[in-house]
Design a protein around this motif. Structure first.
Motif, mmCIF file in Angstrom:
data_model
loop_
_atom_site.group_PDB
_atom_site.id
_atom_site.type_symbol
_atom_site.label_atom_id
_atom_site.label_comp_id
_atom_site.label_asym_id
_atom_site.label_seq_id
_atom_site.Cartn_x
_atom_site.Cartn_y
_atom_site.Cartn_z
ATOM 1 N N THR A 1 0.924 -1.303 0.174
ATOM 2 C CA THR A 1 0.135 -0.133 0.001
ATOM 3 C C THR A 1 0.610 1.178 0.004
ATOM 4 N N ASP A 2 2.090 1.118 0.038
ATOM 5 C CA ASP A 2 3.146 2.196 0.183
ATOM 6 C C ASP A 2 3.925 2.491 -1.250
ATOM 7 N N ILE A 3 3.417 1.991 -2.202
ATOM 8 C CA ILE A 3 4.295 2.328 -3.240
ATOM 9 C C ILE A 3 4.340 3.675 -3.704
ATOM 10 N N ALA A 4 5.409 4.440 -3.683
ATOM 11 C CA ALA A 4 5.712 5.959 -4.123
ATOM 12 C C ALA A 4 4.936 6.785 -3.198
ATOM 13 N N GLU A 5 4.848 6.270 -1.985
ATOM 14 C CA GLU A 5 4.020 7.205 -0.859
ATOM 15 C C GLU A 5 5.299 8.287 -0.489
ATOM 16 N N LYS A 6 6.387 7.831 -0.068
ATOM 17 C CA LYS A 6 7.366 8.569 0.540
ATOM 18 C C LYS A 6 7.782 9.625 -0.735
ATOM 19 N N ALA A 7 8.035 9.108 -1.726
ATOM 20 C CA ALA A 7 8.377 9.995 -2.793
ATOM 21 C C ALA A 7 7.364 11.200 -3.278
ATOM 22 N N ALA A 8 6.037 10.524 -2.973
ATOM 23 C CA ALA A 8 5.005 11.690 -3.354
ATOM 24 C C ALA A 8 4.804 12.897 -2.230
ATOM 25 N N ASP A 9 5.145 12.140 -1.101
ATOM 26 C CA ASP A 9 5.040 12.994 0.218
ATOM 27 C C ASP A 9 6.288 14.246 0.014
ATOM 28 N N GLU A 10 7.317 13.918 -0.466
ATOM 29 C CA GLU A 10 8.428 14.634 -0.264
ATOM 30 C C GLU A 10 8.310 15.637 -1.625
ATOM 31 N N ALA A 11 7.664 15.069 -2.613
ATOM 32 C CA ALA A 11 7.733 16.021 -3.929
ATOM 33 C C ALA A 11 7.270 17.438 -3.784
#
Ligand code: AMP
Ligand code: GLY
Length: 420
Positions: free
Chosen positions: A410-420
């Motif tokens: 459920t966390d694919i690209a989550e961190k990158a999206a939050d940091e973008a």
């Protein structure tokens, strides 16, 4: 142009989808394909490891380009057989595919080319194994020398587990642990000219938070908002071009897709591994963003004319793919479960979200039911203005799919999206 794609996973579905959108492609064939690829290509049965059989099928179909997707046929020399039959083929020769087929060979090429990678020892005896493990200390990185379908690498703090894996493999590469995030960068090359694609990141562990066992890949995204904008140029200069030049110098030029698996360490970019083909699931997100028609690009690589192509065109969109895997994957997966909701995704999310099939097939009867037929079953892909939107669309589509016992992160690209 008539095109034949060899393979039958989500990578091949992504390739076939892009090829089906290329006006230069007049007929699209795939062998063996899967239930999803059947919607865009005519399927054929062939032993993908039998070069003569693949070349014969390509000749019979009048193919003007053969694209070999997976590593096993490349390492078996299928691209050589197709080329010997006079048919342009996208994919490296057996000799050049050793870059993926043998970790020790890849290390030797990198040493010759001055390409930055983890320091390593090739070991064949228990004494050599112990010496190498001692020399590097924990965390230990032990790699089976040969092809192991993503299961040959053990990274562990437990010296006994490291030793056990090494002894079970026979010939192993033991190497220094690389810290830092991983990036996959693909390049299309004809053996001289190297055209890098856009970087992507893959999620190799089965569970959220990078927990659980290693898998073939549970999801991916592109672009990487956190990466240095100069990353692609740097890797082109320090990794991709020198590697292609070194293989050419050795008389075994590499043409096809050069996949650099990279670690962005505190001491700079290092190569973790090379692959000799498009990566899965990164291909799904990279091709979602490529605007240049795919067949012309791959044909230019096959024909040695990449230098004549104009620069690639890319969409500004972001892309995310989420893999839906079978019950018990990456252990022995349960198969034969019906998949529901595929039509809902097609009708409600198109064209921003779509389902690429990996291990699927049509049920034996005429009902049109699609059932699971492998570990990784579907790769649900979506694009959006940014990663957050692409993620939202991908997970909305995932939620419409029903496959008993299935799992996805459920966390694919989550961190990158939050940091973008
Ligand atoms: P490979 O099959 O070479 O892609 O390795 C599978 C995974 O093992 C990689 O994606 C990394 O996460 C990890 N790995 C491989 N080599 C190293 C290394 N030298 N240091 C840290 N992690 C590694
Ligand atoms: N994404 C990992 C691989 O294709 O090997």
């Amino acid at each position: 142009m008539k095109v034949l794609v060899i393979g039958g996973g989500a990578r091949e579905h992504a390739l076939c989808r892009s090829l089906s959108l290329d006006p230069a492609v007049t007929a699209l064939h795939c062998a063996p394909g899967n239930a999803g690829i059947a919607d865009v290509a005519e399927l054929h049965q062939v032993d993908a490891l039998d070069g003569k059989a693949v070349a014969a099928l390509a000749a019979e179909l009048g193919a003007g380009l053969v694209i070999v997707g997976p590593e096993a046929p490349l390492v078996a020399g299928v691209a050589d057989a197709v080329r010997e039959a006079g048919i342009p083929c996208f994919g490296p020769s057996k000799e050049a595919a050793r870059l993926e087929g043998s970790k020790a060979f890849a290390k030797d090429v990198m040493a010759g080319a001055g390409v930055p990678t983890a320091r390593s020892y090739v070991c064949t005896t228990p004494e050599e194994v112990d010496e190498a493990l001692d020399a590097f200390g924990a965390p230990y990185v032990v790699k089976d020398d040969g092809l192991a379908a993503g299961k040959g690498v053990v990274v562990t703090d437990d010296v006994e587990q490291a030793r056990e894996h090494a002894l079970a493999c026979g010939r192993v590469v033991i190497e220094e642990f690389l810290d830092g995030p991983e990036v996959s960068l693909f390049a299309v090359t004809d053996g001289r000219t190297v055209v890098p694609l856009r970087p992507a990141q893959d999620f190799k562990r089965a569970l959220d938070g990078d927990e659980g066992p290693n898998t073939g890949g549970m999801g991916a995204y592109s672009p990487l908002p956190w990466a240095d904008p100069k990353l692609v140029d740097e890797v082109q200069e320090t990794v991709l071009q020198p590697t292609v030049d070194e293989l050419s110098r050795r008389g075994t030029p590499f043409s096809g897709l050069l996949y650099a698996g990279l670690a962005i360490t505190s001491r700079g970019v290092r190569v973790i591994e090379f692959n000799a083909r498009f990566g899965d699931p990164e291909t799904q997100v990279v091709l979602a963003r490529l605007r240049t028609p795919l067949a012309g690009l791959l044909l230019a690589a096959a024909n040695g004319t990449l230098a004549d192509l104009p620069p690639l065109r890319w969409s500004d969109d972001a892309a995310v793919t989420v893999v839906i895997a079978s019950h018990n994957y990456p252990g022995t997966p349960r198969t034969g479960d019906p998949i529901e909701g595929l039509a809902d995704v097609a009708s409600q999310d198109a064209p921003d979200a779509y389902v690429l099939h990996a291990g699927t097939k049509h049920d034996g009867d005429d009902s049109g039911t699609v059932v699971s037929a492998g570990g990784r079953v579907l790769s649900v892909t979506a694009t959006g203005a940014d990663l957050a939107q692409a993620r939202e669309r991908a997970y909305a589509a995932v939620a419409r799919i029903r496959l008993d016992g299935s799992q996805h992160r459920t966390d694919i690209a989550e961190k990158a999206a939050d940091e973008a």
